[in-house]
Design a protein around this motif. Sequence first.
Motif, short mmCIF file in Angstrom:
data_model
loop_
_atom_site.label_atom_id
_atom_site.label_comp_id
_atom_site.label_asym_id
_atom_site.label_seq_id
_atom_site.Cartn_x
_atom_site.Cartn_y
_atom_site.Cartn_z
N ILE A 103 -3.33 -0.85 5.14
CA ILE A 103 -2.14 -0.99 5.98
C ILE A 103 -1.05 -1.74 5.22
O ILE A 103 0.13 -1.35 5.25
N LYS A 104 -1.44 -2.79 4.54
CA LYS A 104 -0.47 -3.56 3.74
C LYS A 104 0.15 -2.68 2.66
O LYS A 104 1.36 -2.70 2.43
N HIS A 105 -0.69 -1.91 1.99
CA HIS A 105 -0.22 -1.01 0.94
C HIS A 105 0.74 0.04 1.52
O HIS A 105 1.78 0.34 0.92
N LYS A 106 0.39 0.57 2.67
CA LYS A 106 1.23 1.59 3.31
C LYS A 106 2.59 1.02 3.70
O LYS A 106 3.61 1.67 3.51
N ARG A 107 2.59 -0.19 4.21
CA ARG A 107 3.86 -0.83 4.58
C ARG A 107 4.72 -1.10 3.35
O ARG A 107 5.94 -1.01 3.40
N LYS A 108 4.06 -1.44 2.27
CA LYS A 108 4.79 -1.77 1.03
C LYS A 108 5.35 -0.52 0.35
O LYS A 108 6.47 -0.52 -0.14
#
Length: 112
Positions: A103-108
């Motif tokens: 999720i963090k990667h996707k947001r970034k």
Amino acid sequence: MALTPQELELYYEEAFGFYDKKIKIPKIEVEYYPYVNVNSRIKSSNGRVYVRIAELLNNAPIKVHKALAYILVAKLLGKKVPVNARKVYRDFVNKDNFQKKAIKHKRKTGRK
């Protein structure tokens, strides 16, 4: 520690041998690719096999990479995926800590 694409190629060769002992194992090229999600792809072209694995999986344990190799080769050859391979891969990508990382990667990196 991340496995190199050259190390991963051995798992794909092993998977080809598992599904068909008589098959001539093609040249396999593996690379990590900056997919937004946990995607992986395999295709065959001109006698070679090309594998792209999501960068999110670069630090995955060896057993997860091995399971992914069996899953992708099965899809390419139209064979049934071993239950154990599917379970190992799903258990890893469905863990809370990996989901948070994804999720963090996707947001970034994903679309805003």
